[in-house]
Design a protein around this motif. Sequence first.
Motif, PDB file in Angstrom:
ATOM      1  N   LYS A 181       0.824  -1.227   0.000  1.00 20.79           N
ATOM      2  CA  LYS A 181       0.000   0.000   0.000  1.00 20.79           C
ATOM      3  C   LYS A 181       0.853   1.270   0.000  1.00 20.79           C
ATOM      4  CE  LYS A 181      -3.732  -2.096   2.619  1.00 20.79           C
ATOM      5  NZ  LYS A 181      -3.946  -2.377   4.015  1.00 20.79           N
ATOM      6  N   LEU A 182       2.153   1.143   0.233  1.00 18.51           N
ATOM      7  CA  LEU A 182       3.006   2.344   0.284  1.00 18.51           C
ATOM      8  C   LEU A 182       3.387   2.760  -1.143  1.00 18.51           C
ATOM      9  CD1 LEU A 182       5.220   1.352   3.350  1.00 18.51           C
ATOM     10  CD2 LEU A 182       3.547   3.225   3.269  1.00 18.51           C
ATOM     11  N   LYS A 183       2.367   3.126  -1.926  1.00 20.83           N
ATOM     12  CA  LYS A 183       2.597   3.354  -3.357  1.00 20.83           C
ATOM     13  C   LYS A 183       3.338   4.656  -3.607  1.00 20.83           C
ATOM     14  CE  LYS A 183      -1.069   0.594  -5.203  1.00 20.83           C
ATOM     15  NZ  LYS A 183      -2.125   0.452  -6.149  1.00 20.83           N
ATOM     16  N   TYR A 184       2.964   5.693  -2.861  1.00 20.64           N
ATOM     17  CA  TYR A 184       3.635   6.982  -3.077  1.00 20.64           C
ATOM     18  C   TYR A 184       5.102   6.881  -2.613  1.00 20.64           C
ATOM     19  CZ  TYR A 184       4.443  11.975  -3.349  1.00 20.64           C
ATOM     20  OH  TYR A 184       4.954  13.210  -3.692  1.00 20.64           O
ATOM     21  N   THR A 185       5.315   6.186  -1.487  1.00 22.05           N
ATOM     22  CA  THR A 185       6.689   6.013  -0.999  1.00 22.05           C
ATOM     23  C   THR A 185       7.531   5.315  -2.069  1.00 22.05           C
ATOM     24  OG1 THR A 185       5.634   5.621   1.138  1.00 22.05           O
ATOM     25  CG2 THR A 185       7.996   5.264   1.037  1.00 22.05           C
ATOM     26  N   THR A 186       6.940   4.315  -2.714  1.00 21.80           N
ATOM     27  CA  THR A 186       7.672   3.604  -3.771  1.00 21.80           C
ATOM     28  C   THR A 186       8.015   4.559  -4.919  1.00 21.80           C
ATOM     29  OG1 THR A 186       6.388   1.666  -3.164  1.00 21.80           O
ATOM     30  CG2 THR A 186       7.613   1.511  -5.213  1.00 21.80           C
ATOM     31  N   ARG A 187       7.066   5.443  -5.267  1.00 22.56           N
ATOM     32  CA  ARG A 187       7.333   6.406  -6.352  1.00 22.56           C
ATOM     33  C   ARG A 187       8.434   7.391  -5.956  1.00 22.56           C
ATOM     34  NH1 ARG A 187       5.777   2.877  -8.619  1.00 22.56           N
ATOM     35  NH2 ARG A 187       3.767   2.570  -9.590  1.00 22.56           N
ATOM     36  N   VAL A 188       8.480   7.729  -4.669  1.00 26.80           N
ATOM     37  CA  VAL A 188       9.547   8.630  -4.192  1.00 26.80           C
ATOM     38  C   VAL A 188      10.907   7.943  -4.390  1.00 26.80           C
ATOM     39  CG1 VAL A 188      10.549   9.616  -2.070  1.00 26.80           C
ATOM     40  CG2 VAL A 188       8.121   9.958  -2.591  1.00 26.80           C
ATOM     41  N   CYS A 195      20.764  -6.133 -11.757  1.00 29.92           N
ATOM     42  CA  CYS A 195      20.838  -6.340 -10.309  1.00 29.92           C
ATOM     43  C   CYS A 195      19.955  -7.515  -9.877  1.00 29.92           C
ATOM     44  CB  CYS A 195      20.347  -5.069  -9.625  1.00 29.92           C
ATOM     45  SG  CYS A 195      20.382  -5.174  -7.843  1.00 29.92           S
ATOM     46  N   VAL A 196      20.512  -8.388  -9.029  1.00 27.87           N
ATOM     47  CA  VAL A 196      19.700  -9.497  -8.531  1.00 27.87           C
ATOM     48  C   VAL A 196      18.908  -9.092  -7.280  1.00 27.87           C
ATOM     49  CG1 VAL A 196      21.251 -11.293  -9.426  1.00 27.87           C
ATOM     50  CG2 VAL A 196      21.596 -10.431  -7.106  1.00 27.87           C
ATOM     51  N   GLY A 197      19.241  -7.886  -6.746  1.00 29.15           N
ATOM     52  CA  GLY A 197      18.610  -7.488  -5.489  1.00 29.15           C
ATOM     53  C   GLY A 197      17.616  -6.347  -5.663  1.00 29.15           C
ATOM     54  N   ASP A 198      17.053  -6.183  -6.883  1.00 30.95           N
ATOM     55  CA  ASP A 198      16.214  -4.995  -7.131  1.00 30.95           C
ATOM     56  C   ASP A 198      14.968  -4.941  -6.235  1.00 30.95           C
ATOM     57  OD1 ASP A 198      15.152  -7.113  -8.572  1.00 30.95           O
ATOM     58  OD2 ASP A 198      14.557  -5.917 -10.302  1.00 30.95           O
ATOM     59  N   MET A 199      14.271  -6.067  -6.094  1.00 34.23           N
ATOM     60  CA  MET A 199      13.062  -6.034  -5.252  1.00 34.23           C
ATOM     61  C   MET A 199      13.435  -5.903  -3.776  1.00 34.23           C
ATOM     62  SD  MET A 199      10.676  -5.945  -7.228  1.00 34.23           S
ATOM     63  CE  MET A 199       9.354  -5.940  -6.046  1.00 34.23           C
ATOM     64  N   PHE A 200      14.484  -6.624  -3.401  1.00 28.98           N
ATOM     65  CA  PHE A 200      14.992  -6.560  -2.029  1.00 28.98           C
ATOM     66  C   PHE A 200      15.280  -5.088  -1.679  1.00 28.98           C
ATOM     67  CE2 PHE A 200      18.370  -6.492   1.074  1.00 28.98           C
ATOM     68  CZ  PHE A 200      18.247  -7.640   1.839  1.00 28.98           C
ATOM     69  N   ALA A 201      16.025  -4.422  -2.560  1.00 30.78           N
ATOM     70  CA  ALA A 201      16.451  -3.047  -2.287  1.00 30.78           C
ATOM     71  C   ALA A 201      15.269  -2.082  -2.283  1.00 30.78           C
ATOM     72  CB  ALA A 201      17.476  -2.616  -3.332  1.00 30.78           C
ATOM     73  N   THR A 202      14.307  -2.316  -3.184  1.00 26.60           N
ATOM     74  CA  THR A 202      13.145  -1.421  -3.236  1.00 26.60           C
ATOM     75  C   THR A 202      12.353  -1.536  -1.937  1.00 26.60           C
ATOM     76  OG1 THR A 202      13.069  -1.692  -5.638  1.00 26.60           O
ATOM     77  CG2 THR A 202      11.127  -0.754  -4.611  1.00 26.60           C
ATOM     78  N   PHE A 203      12.070  -2.773  -1.505  1.00 28.91           N
ATOM     79  CA  PHE A 203      11.309  -2.957  -0.260  1.00 28.91           C
ATOM     80  C   PHE A 203      12.089  -2.412   0.943  1.00 28.91           C
ATOM     81  CE2 PHE A 203       8.626  -6.842  -1.830  1.00 28.91           C
ATOM     82  CZ  PHE A 203       7.864  -5.983  -2.592  1.00 28.91           C
ATOM     83  N   GLU A 204      13.387  -2.645   0.935  1.00 27.27           N
ATOM     84  CA  GLU A 204      14.218  -2.190   2.067  1.00 27.27           C
ATOM     85  C   GLU A 204      14.152  -0.657   2.206  1.00 27.27           C
ATOM     86  OE1 GLU A 204      18.384  -2.676   1.249  1.00 27.27           O
ATOM     87  OE2 GLU A 204      18.967  -2.422   3.348  1.00 27.27           O
ATOM     88  N   THR A 205      14.311   0.044   1.094  1.00 29.45           N
ATOM     89  CA  THR A 205      14.338   1.508   1.160  1.00 29.45           C
ATOM     90  C   THR A 205      12.927   2.078   1.407  1.00 29.45           C
ATOM     91  OG1 THR A 205      14.374   1.482  -1.265  1.00 29.45           O
ATOM     92  CG2 THR A 205      16.457   1.899  -0.164  1.00 29.45           C
ATOM     93  N   VAL A 206      11.904   1.398   0.879  1.00 25.54           N
ATOM     94  CA  VAL A 206      10.519   1.849   1.116  1.00 25.54           C
ATOM     95  C   VAL A 206      10.175   1.703   2.606  1.00 25.54           C
ATOM     96  CG1 VAL A 206       8.090   1.229   0.703  1.00 25.54           C
ATOM     97  CG2 VAL A 206       9.632   1.533  -1.224  1.00 25.54           C
TER      98      VAL A 206
END
Length: 398
Positions: A213-220, A306-317
């Motif tokens: 649900k953190l859609k705006y955070t993901t866009r940031v 990158c093999v960690g793209d989803m990992f990194a996106t969730f981590e930073t979000v």
Amino acid sequence: QYVTAMIGLFGNASDRLCQKLDKAASDGEDVEMESLFSRLTLDVIGKAVFNYDFDSLSYDNGIVEAVYVTLREAEMRSTSPIPTWEIPIWKDISPRQRKVNEALALINNILDELIATCKRMVDEEDLQFHEEYMNEKDPSILHFLLASGDDVSSKQLRDDLMTMLIAGHETSAAVLTWTFYLLSKYPNVMSKLQAEADAVLGDGLPTIDDVKKLKYTTRVINESLRLYPQPPVLIRRSLEDDMLGEYPIGKGEDIFISIWNLHRCPKHWDDADVFNPERWPLDGPNPNETNQKFSYLPFGGGPRKCVGDMFATFETVVATAMLVKRFDFQMAPGAPPVEMTTGATIHTTKGLNMTVTRRIKPPVIPNLEMKIVSDSEGSTSSTASGEGQQVEVSTSQV
Ligand code: HEM
């Protein structure tokens, strides 16, 4: 199951950072966020890759120092025109190289212990290995690789683990650093982000549903990666003579691909230098290299993506949402201007010094269900109930 475990890990580490910031806010001390983000992502990647708790957010120890010596060296070697570390005699007497060798020896010893402990766990467990395999007590990549049959003594295993530690640490830290720098410059974006965090996150740690649900955070984060890509330049070495469009490339030549320039090119982007998360629609797909026709390459593309793209996106979000829910961030008064320098990632020259203040919780607004009542004299009154209170407002009193 794996994503749930990782989101728990991101939440726990971010919570430790919140506790540190809470103390700084109480003491009225400014904080240098770049080094704190670096510690946050080191703690995360240590657990995720080898199930090792660096706990660098709580204290400094020899291993954390050794990791930083090694990381700085890896960065220097990747950008140095002359490989001084290969010169005979020099490599043994240079104080810098001796320090690096000591750091590497310490890391290798710890790695040996971790591999041995993990191997014992794998031998003792009854789980059968399959694609979805995960050990709940130790969901690390090391555990997965050993369970899949990787050879404990192989150099490849150690190299792969170290690659992940290096690739997954400074990159995520740099993304968080530049995101918070941008947020300090764009308070309207910060307000929207805080509104989303308030609406989505509860008092506990974020869950997988919250992250969705953190859609705006993901866009940031998507937009921060456009303006500050990590690494800002990709490098390839030609294995044979070739042509790149109309340009001949000789065997052994290096090609530098400037993602920084690509991501800020006015031919591809409206207001290319403006931080505008709204350019990515909330209900659209998560932007990546293929749906953006290779004008946006935050995680590279093709076989070496990158093999960690989803990992990194969730981590930073997760980290961003948890921090902005609890605190306001401003550039510290009198802090030096934030300037850039690049190595493998974009660093600040003098840190990101910020003043962190606890947010005042917005007042709880009762859910007002108005009931209109007329009296015999034609004046109206409405009763509203919320959180057990009864409030009466009468138009005859107004
Ligand atoms: C926001 C954080 C991250 C960013 C921006 C990022 C970016 C990138 C980019 C651009 C590449 C391609 C390099 C090239 O083409 O030369 C890459 C490769 C790689 N990344 Fe990441 N990365 C991040 C986080 C991570 C994490 C968390 C991990 C591990 C869990 C990781 C593991 C790797 C690995 C192993 C490669 C090499 C893949 C290969 O060469 O086959 N990265 N990353």
